[in-house]
Design a protein around this motif. Structure first.
Motif, short mmCIF file in Angstrom:
data_model
loop_
_atom_site.label_atom_id
_atom_site.label_comp_id
_atom_site.label_asym_id
_atom_site.label_seq_id
_atom_site.Cartn_x
_atom_site.Cartn_y
_atom_site.Cartn_z
N SER C 43 6.38 6.61 -22.75
CA SER C 43 7.65 5.64 -22.75
C SER C 43 8.71 5.82 -21.86
O SER C 43 9.04 5.08 -21.10
CB SER C 43 8.00 5.00 -24.30
OG SER C 43 6.92 4.88 -25.13
N ASP C 163 4.24 -1.12 -22.14
CA ASP C 163 4.40 0.10 -23.10
C ASP C 163 3.70 -0.25 -24.18
O ASP C 163 4.19 -1.12 -25.10
CB ASP C 163 5.89 0.15 -23.34
CG ASP C 163 6.01 1.68 -24.00
OD1 ASP C 163 5.02 2.31 -24.22
OD2 ASP C 163 7.43 1.93 -24.29
N GLU C 164 2.34 0.40 -24.41
CA GLU C 164 1.53 -0.18 -25.39
C GLU C 164 1.53 -1.51 -25.91
O GLU C 164 2.15 -1.83 -27.10
CB GLU C 164 1.91 0.89 -26.58
CG GLU C 164 2.18 2.35 -26.37
CD GLU C 164 1.92 3.38 -27.46
OE1 GLU C 164 1.19 2.90 -28.41
OE2 GLU C 164 2.59 4.24 -27.49
#
Ligand SMILES: Nc1ncnc2c1ncn2[C@@H]1O[C@H](COP(=O)(O)OP(=O)(O)OP(=O)(O)O)[C@@H](O)[C@H]1O
Ligand SMILES: Nc1ncnc2c1ncn2[C@@H]1O[C@H](COP(=O)(O)OP(=O)(O)OP(=O)(O)O)[C@@H](O)[C@H]1O
Ligand SMILES: [Mg+2]
Ligand SMILES: [Mg+2]
Lengths: 230, 248, 242, 233, 242
Positions: C43, C163-164
């Motif tokens: 991240s 991000d995910e």
């Protein structure tokens, strides 16, 4: 029991000598608290946002303001504004106005804390997402953070309004004829029914404050649905 | 000076009490402030040719309010004391009184000497508060915001006596449902000449007030006002036994 | 010239060294998948690219220009680089349409009508134009995440960061979001994507990189990466995840 | 500003003694009221958490009424109005005592108790329901689960708001000057009316309140940082 | 005699019929996996077995005794049936060791020393005896869940219930918890387990049941269940999840 004294003087408790004289009683109490919360909102908003700043010269004044005011009894503050501010300002304020200023300054500090807590309570992602899409810090505050935070704060504002409504009774000490002082005047004139008179105004305050409290609880429940998560 | 201010604003602002019968209190029928002090103020306003505007003061707020200019005149049962001369000015004595005790008729209390170890009620910031402490150091003094509260404390048995100027005591006594149950006792604990309080260093204003008072006395207007509140037909009968200081 | 060039960047949180000499090049239209264990700095890595995090050493170039140069306005930079978060982060007080139009109107000063037209086009592209007047809370997680994608696209970014994006979703909704992302990849968007969805990586990634403890440990095409990982840590990780 | 300061008048001799005794009375009335308010508030909160209708009704009315009316009027009510509520011999006995102080304590502690009761209730409610489930699932009885799992957690959450309640109490005690309790604000006004040095007297007493408040709120922050670490979900 | 016998149980929340005539038998040492879509009543079902929820019709027998009989002490029943929750539900104010020893000391009146010895043994069994003096918040999710398992085992239950024990965990931590559960299954514990971890089901389940809308729709051995599902709803569900 001498409820007739209460009944005879009830109009005086409601609006003082108005229309033959100045407005007083419950009406003045309500005016004071409405004016107080309105003024305090803007001061509190500024103080709360300033306290969130990373720059010390913006943050420090608001920290000092909030911490000092919250550490001092409101009664003291009322005396300060009434008796001592004129010495500093070289100018006098009428008592109702001076009490109003004290209420605004006092409640502003508490609202400042509500605003700060409200902004902090929003998930960090809200600020990040708005910054990530190119909004400036100010734009993000204005269009994303504050609209949500202020709405979440409404119940706290209402609670603060209830406190202020109760606190208007302190204007009694500088001779503002709001509900408490009107009751004291009636009591002083008759001296035979203190229990009845004070109970009556307790109930009058209670009705107003309780309705507001109930409202704030309802809002709180309703609001819980729309809060950002995560 | 102050006179110009008053004329410019078109109103004389007087600080009077709102719960001292018969000097200043709220009349139940009209919800207006009335009383002896109010009438004196009205006469001065008339002389100035302006409106009268009344503000409520208490024993502890009247001096700061004069100092700060929140009122032009404090006509509030205020005894002329040297200590007070340091911060405000006084007019001529416009009313003469003395401090006494108000007690229950059957209490057996005759004078300050009987008060040792007992509770005496009076009000904050008054001369009576200081005088009783000197006259009877062993008494416990309870100070309230207003005289009626002190009297209420006496009625409820929280104190055995109320002490202050005898006219005020008379007003309290006669406002009770059964005045006969109460008695005003003792010698004067102290003399209490009342003066109108005004801000310092404005001799024009003070002279004007003093002259008005003189004129009132000379024209007999003062006696009329006096009798309205303290005459034979009033509830608070008190013979006029003193002379105002008159200027030639 | 590469779309993004990352040169030896380093970042510390206090004493903690999160990114250690990370370098990487992403070409125009390339799709890069980043995976690795929790806390490895994935991240942080992609958040440095739109300066949500500042780096302490090294340099990041966007189309050859340093994003740290003094004359770079960070708000302008961010309009070039769209971002989609794990937690969607939609604005709950605004409708879906307003969520998408806010930045174009306020930042690009686009007239409202034009912004809404654009927004409707994007919402259609991610398959939820019929939800435009609803509020985020009324949508499922998968729908919310697609709104977030449309919101990022509304600024016409040159690069998209993810991000995910699917890890907060229920299993049934993951595919609808992945499909939207696949479409985007096929249309030629440059994408950097932190994800553990290996199906997605196999299908559209040009390259996969594996991070651990702030370093890029392994890097390669999806085939190489899944068939033939070189590094012990990568092998252990893949065993856990597949 | 044509005002000359004279701090000596306030900070020496008899007047200094007044200030000191005022601080003493303020602390004393606050401490006594706090102890009573804690006991009363806990009782009320427990009553409200039971399943007994009359108890719930009583405790709810109690908190709602006293929270939603001004303390000043409550003080007047207890001091002047109690006269017609209690039998004569009780009153006579009370009046023999320091009744001003007693009435102040009653008003302050009842008022504060209504806030404390709400804090306690909120604290217990803030413990997730599944903590109770998890402990019951291990075979703990309801009382054991409360005693060993719920209350110890609630207590840590409740302490900081309790301290702010105590601070409010301290500040609220200034209202007792209206019925003649010789606490700090009362003394400041007395000095003012004797010396006309209001500015100095009020500054000194304001600073005293401020110091007490700041010291206590710094301790809260310290407590928050140090002990609230382990409670988080 | 079956360890647990569930006879035609029914449960309503108000008007809502959550469990409809559910029957099931679980033998000593058997591992039963329960799966099904969200809201199908899986949690409610296993929570009835230790009476965290009460049923309105039907009967549940534990080793042949009705758990609803008047002479059953619900606290005693619960010491026989351990439970592990999705959200771990550790006591945040107690250390790991204290979390495990609380119930044995207070309910079983076990001496403290003995309880701690037992706890250490159990913590070792789930692989975290070195964390005994930490607080829950200092542990990862996977470690917390293993503490929760040790806590339930400390009462020496005859049956263990698991309600989605891995669904709040990050992917890397799922295996450490599943491994602890597999060990338990191999040691012969009777287990009822709500989970969507099909790998786990394949490896250790004796039977899998599929619930939908409060009913058991399909039931069978894992092979049967995954290879050859009969029912449409089961097929649809498996397609989503695999
Ligand atoms: N603001 C911060 N201050 C201090 N340390 C931080 C901060 N943000 C992240 N970290 C630490 O930096 C490391 C890398 O964090 P990062 O969020 O980039 O990891 P990640 O690979 O994205 O992990 P995950 O898969 O859990 O999202 C972690 O150990 C984290 O604890
Ligand atoms: N206390 C309650 N009151 C009313 N309805 C409830 C209550 N608890 C659960 N329900 C409802 O009962 C149904 C079954 O719930 P349950 O939690 O058993 O489902 P589940 O299969 O475990 O789902 P999930 O996979 O989401 O955990 C759901 O529709 C739920 O909304
Ligand atoms: Mg991450
Ligand atoms: Mg469930």
């Amino acid at each position: 029991m001498q409820w007739d004294i209460v009944i005879d003087n009830f109009p005086y408790l409601l609006w003082g000598a108005y229309p033959k004289g100045p407005l007083g009683g419950l009406a003045l109490s309500i005016l004071l608290s409405l004016g107080g919360i309105f003024g305090a909102f803007w001061i509190g908003l500024a103080a709360g946002l300033m306290r969130l700043s990373k720059r010390w010269f913006i943050k420090l004044p608001s920290v000092i303001y909030i911490e000092i005011i919250r550490g001092v009894p409101l009664l003291m503050l009322i005396f300060w504004f009434y008796f001592l501010a004129p010495i500093l300002l070289g100018k006098t304020l009428p008592e109702a106005e001076s009490a109003l200023v004290a209420f605004i300054v006092f409640t502003g500090a508490y609202i400042g804390e509500i605003v700060r807590a409200g902004v902090i309570a929003l998930p960090k992602g809200q600020m990040e997402a708005s910054r990530a899409s190119g909004l400036t810090h100010l734009q993000a505050m204005r269009y994303v953070i504050l609209p949500q935070a202020l709405r979440n704060m409404i119940p706290s504002f209402v609670n603060q309004f209830v406190s202020l409504t109760k606190d208007t009774s302190l204007a009694y000490v500088i001779g503002v004829v709001e509900l408490t002082r009107a009751a004291v005047q009636v009591n002083n004139r008759t001296l035979s029914a203190p229990m009845e008179i004070y109970l009556t105004i307790l109930v009058m305050y209670f009705v107003i404050c309780y309705v507001l409290t109930a409202l704030s609880r309802k809002l709180e429940k309703k609001m819980a649905r729309y809060q950002a998560r995560g | 000076g102050r006179i110009d201010d008053i004329k410019a604003r078109g109103a004389l602002v007087c600080g009077v009490k709102d719960s001292v019968v018969p000097f200043g209190y709220v009349d139940q029928a009209s919800s207006q402030l009335v009383g002896f002090d109010v009438d004196i103020c009205r006469a001065i306003a008339k002389d100035l040719g302006v409106e009268l505007q009344l503000k409520t003061v208490t024993s502890s707020t009247r001096i700061p309010m004069v100092v700060n200019g929140q009122v032009d005149i404090a006509a509030a049962t205020m005894t002329h004391k040297h200590a007070r001369d340091e911060v405000i000015d006084f007019s001529l004595t416009y009313f003469m009184d003395g401090q006494k005790l108000l007690v229950a008729k059957d209490s057996g209390i005759k004078s300050a000497a009987d008060l040792a170890g007992k509770k005496v009620a009076t009000v904050k910031g008054s001369t009576s508060e200081k005088n009783i402490k000197t006259a009877q150091p062993k008494a416990r003094v309870l100070s309230f915001d207003e005289y009626p509260q002190a009297f209420l404390a006496l009625k409820q048995g929280k104190a055995v006596a109320v002490t202050t100027d005898s006219t005020i005591l008379l007003g309290l006594k006669n406002s009770a449902p059964e005045p006969a149950n109460w008695a005003i006792v003792g010698d004067y604990i102290a003399a209490e000449p009342y003066g109108l309080g005004i801000a310092e260093n404005d001799s024009d204003f003070r002279d004007f007030i003093n002259k008005t008072l003189n004129d009132l006395w000379r024209s007999g207007e003062y006696q009329k006002i006096y009798n309205k509140w303290f005459g034979k037909d009033s509830n608070y009968y008190l013979p006029l036994t003193w002379q105002m200081e008159l200027w030639p | 010239m590469a779309m993004i060039e990352i040169k030896d960047i380093n970042k510390w949180y206090g004493d903690f060294h999160v990114l250690k000499n990370v370098s990487e090049k992403v070409e125009q239209g390339e799709v890069l998948v980043i995976c690795g264990p929790s806390g490895s700095g994935k991240s942080t890595f992609i958040r440095c690219i739109n300066r949500l995090e500042e780096i302490q050493k090294g340099e990041i170039l966007l189309e050859g220009h340093s994003i740290h140069a003094d004359d770079v306005n960070v708000n302008d930079l961010r309009t070039e680089v769209g971002m989609v978060f794990q937690q969607f982060n939609l604005y709950p007080h605004l409708s879906v349409l307003e969520n998408v139009t806010l930045a174009p109107i306020k930042v690009r000063k686009m007239p409202k009508g034009q912004a809404e037209e654009l927004a409707m086009k994007l919402l259609e592209r991610v398959g939820i134009h019929d939800q435009a007047s609803k509020f985020p809370i009324e949508l499922s997680g998968g729908q919310q995440q697609r709104v977030a994608i449309a919101r990022a696209l509304a600024m016409k970014p040159k690069v998209m960061l993810f991000d995910e994006p699917t890890s907060a979703l229920d299993p049934e909704m993951i595919n609808e979001v992945l499909n939207a992302m696949k479409d985007l990849a096929r249309e030629g968007m440059t994408m950097l994507c932190v994800t553990h969805e290996m199906g997605f990586a196999r299908e559209v990634a040009d390259r996969v990189i594996f991070m651990d403890a702030g370093e890029i440990v392994e890097e390669g095409t999806p085939e190489h990466f899944f068939r033939n990982p070189q590094h012990e840590r990568t092998k252990a990780f893949l065993k856990e995840i597949l | 500003m044509n005002y000359t300061f004279d701090w000596n008048k306030v900070l020496s001799g008899e007047h200094l003694d007044w200030i000191i005794s005022g601080v003493g009375v303020t602390l004393q009335i606050s401490a006594v009221s706090l102890v009573i308010a804690l006991l009363l508030g806990t009782t009320i909160a427990v009553m409200r958490m039971t399943k007994v209708k009359p108890l719930i009704w009583f405790s709810a009315s109690f908190t709602e009424f006293f929270r939603n009316t001004p303390l000043l009027v409550q003080i007047f009510f207890w001091y002047f109005g109690a006269d017609s509520l209690l039998p004569r011999f009780v009153l006579d006995w009370l009046y023999e005592q320091d009744f001003e102080f007693c009435a102040g304590v009653i008003a302050l502690s009842v008022y504060t108790a209504s806030f404390i009761a709400e804090e306690i209730r909120a604290g217990v409610n803030s413990i997730p329901k599944n903590q109770l489930e998890a402990s019951r699932a291990c075979g703990l009885s309801f009382v054991q689960a409360m005693r060993y799992v719920i209350l110890p957690q609630a207590f840590r959450i409740i302490v900081p708001p309790m301290i702010s309640q105590a601070l409010n109490l301290l500040k609220n005690s200034s209202l007792c000057m209206t019925i003649g309790v010789a606490e700090l604000t009362y003394m400041a006004r007395q000095i003012e009316s004797y010396t006309f040095r209001g500015f100095e007297a009020f500054t000194v007493s304001t600073l005293i309140y401020l110091c007490i408040s700041l010291i206590v709120s710094f301790s809260i922050n310290f407590y928050n940082k140090r002990y609230l670490r382990a409670v988080s979900y």
